[in-house]
Design a protein around this motif. Structure first.
Motif, PDB file in Angstrom:
ATOM      1  N   THR A 234       9.570  -7.399  -0.371  1.00  0.00           N
ATOM      2  CA  THR A 234       8.147  -7.363   0.009  1.00  0.00           C
ATOM      3  C   THR A 234       7.308  -6.736  -1.105  1.00  0.00           C
ATOM      4  O   THR A 234       6.271  -7.283  -1.505  1.00  0.00           O
ATOM      5  N   GLU A 237       7.119  -8.878  -4.311  1.00  0.00           N
ATOM      6  CA  GLU A 237       6.164  -9.981  -4.144  1.00  0.00           C
ATOM      7  C   GLU A 237       4.716  -9.461  -4.257  1.00  0.00           C
ATOM      8  O   GLU A 237       3.866 -10.071  -4.896  1.00  0.00           O
ATOM      9  N   ARG A 240       3.855  -8.770  -7.908  1.00  0.00           N
ATOM     10  CA  ARG A 240       3.628 -10.006  -8.666  1.00  0.00           C
ATOM     11  C   ARG A 240       2.268 -10.616  -8.343  1.00  0.00           C
ATOM     12  O   ARG A 240       1.577 -11.134  -9.222  1.00  0.00           O
ATOM     13  N   ARG A 241       1.891 -10.556  -7.050  1.00  0.00           N
ATOM     14  CA  ARG A 241       0.602 -11.155  -6.690  1.00  0.00           C
ATOM     15  C   ARG A 241      -0.565 -10.335  -7.233  1.00  0.00           C
ATOM     16  O   ARG A 241      -1.602 -10.881  -7.614  1.00  0.00           O
ATOM     17  N   SER A 245       2.454 -12.927 -12.092  1.00  0.00           N
ATOM     18  CA  SER A 245       3.743 -13.432 -11.606  1.00  0.00           C
ATOM     19  C   SER A 245       4.896 -13.154 -12.574  1.00  0.00           C
ATOM     20  O   SER A 245       6.059 -13.323 -12.225  1.00  0.00           O
TER      21      SER A 245
END
Ligand code: DAH
Length: 345
Positions: A234, A237, A240-241, A245
């Protein structure tokens, strides 16, 4: 008599054309059509005429009267139109002139960061909730596995608030958003997935990296079968957002009383890509947040059975995000209310 009528009509018609405003028009009406006007005086004389004459003159007089009344109405219409046009001309504004510019506001960089972060978690199924900034000792410390006199309390410098003598609880300005973990779990049963943005307060001397008020976002996910792998997936991610990325993520052990194990998450520096620079303090890594698996003691407090339920939690400081992003080197700029600073975002 008939001639006199024709003269009257011609007279009246030319006088009518000379009227230039509504006041003059009314004078005209009185003069030609009024009770003591020309036409009335002709009609008055009908009584003294022979039957034949009366018929002829009466009919003609009525016709003239009708025509003059028509002409009066038409003139009245056009005079009114003219007066309106003139008054508009006198008072009108030039709509082609440039207007006053409207002062446009914008969102504060901290507000924008909060929105952006919450939207990322919302898209992963987290609710967004808020909680009280004035908090009980119980929620801020006790229920988070930080008992009175425990050295872990030294991690947070606290603003205490005077409470009435008969109130046996201690009150304070929350030092972190973590107390909302407890409030949330008290109110619901698993599954729980929420993020909590808000203000927190610390009693400290302010400098370029410390403020007595700043913002945090807390996160909590509790359900059956949640593992450290879910935490990592989680938050990876999320990183990266938010940061791109191609970000790398590093987890290292850390200590927080309300999680076990506790971790600290860092991302690789997007300026030097790990080589070391000023932004990352020459380490190649930038610390972003604290996290961990919710401590079984914390779950027990809210009557969640730790043999059935597990969860992860995390907390991050909001100001740090725009500071890193835009190269802002003093946290005090955010709430100094200097528009020259704020207008840049
Ligand atoms: N509340 C911590 C602080 O203010 C940050 C934090 C660390 C929150 C770990 C968490 C966590 O939920 O799991 O320093």
């Amino acid at each position: 008599m008939l001639e006199e009528l024709q003269e009257l009509k011609a007279d009246a018609t030319s006088a009518l054309e000379k009227t230039t405003n509504l006041r003059e028009l009314d004078e005209w009406r009185v003069q030609y059509l009024g009770r003591k006007g020309h036409l009335t005086s002709i009609l008055r004389r009908l009584g003294s005429m022979s039957f034949e004459e009366r018929r002829a003159v009466g009919a003609a007089a009525n016709e003239v009267k009708f025509e003059l009344e028509e002409a009066l109405r038409a003139r009245e219409g056009s005079l009114k139109e003219r007066e309106l046009a003139e008054s508009l001309e006198r008072t009108s504004i030039d709509v082609t002139l440039p207007g006053y510019p409207v002062a446009l506001g914008r969102l504060h960089p901290v507000t924008r960061a909060i929105k952006e972060i919450c939207e990322i978690f919302a898209s992963m199924g987290f609710q967004v909730v808020e909680g009280p900034e004035v908090e009980w000792d119980y929620y801020n410390f006790e229920a988070l596995n930080i008992p009175q006199d425990h050295p872990a309390r030294d991690m947070w410098d606290t603003f205490w608030i005077d409470t009435p003598e008969d109130e046996h609880q201690l009150m304070l300005l929350r030092t972190h958003t973590s107390p909302m973990q407890i409030r949330l779990m008290e109110q619901t049963r698993p599954p729980v997935r929420a993020v909590v943005p808000g203000k927190v307060y610390r009693y400290e001397a302010t400098d370029a990296t410390h403020e007595s008020m700043f913002h945090q976002i807390e996160g909590l996910a509790v359900d059956q079968g949640i593992t450290l792998g879910d935490l990592k997936g989680t938050l990876f991610e999320f990183a990266r957002r938010l940061f791109g990325s191609d970000r790398k993520v590093r987890f290292r052990c850390d200590y927080f009383p309300f999680v076990e194990p506790g971790v600290e998450m860092a991302i690789d520096c997007w300026i030097c890509r790990g080589a070391g620079c000023r932004l990352c303090g020459h380490s190649g890594w930038i610390e972003i947040l604290g996290a961990g698996m919710v401590h079984p003691e914390v779950l027990r407090r809210v009557n969640y059975d730790p043999d059935i339920y597990t969860g992860f939690a995390f907390g991050l400081g909001v100001e740090r995000i725009p500071m890193l992003r835009y190269g802002i080197d003093d946290i005090r700029l955010f709430f100094g209310n200097d528009l020259r600073f704020l207008r840049q975002f």
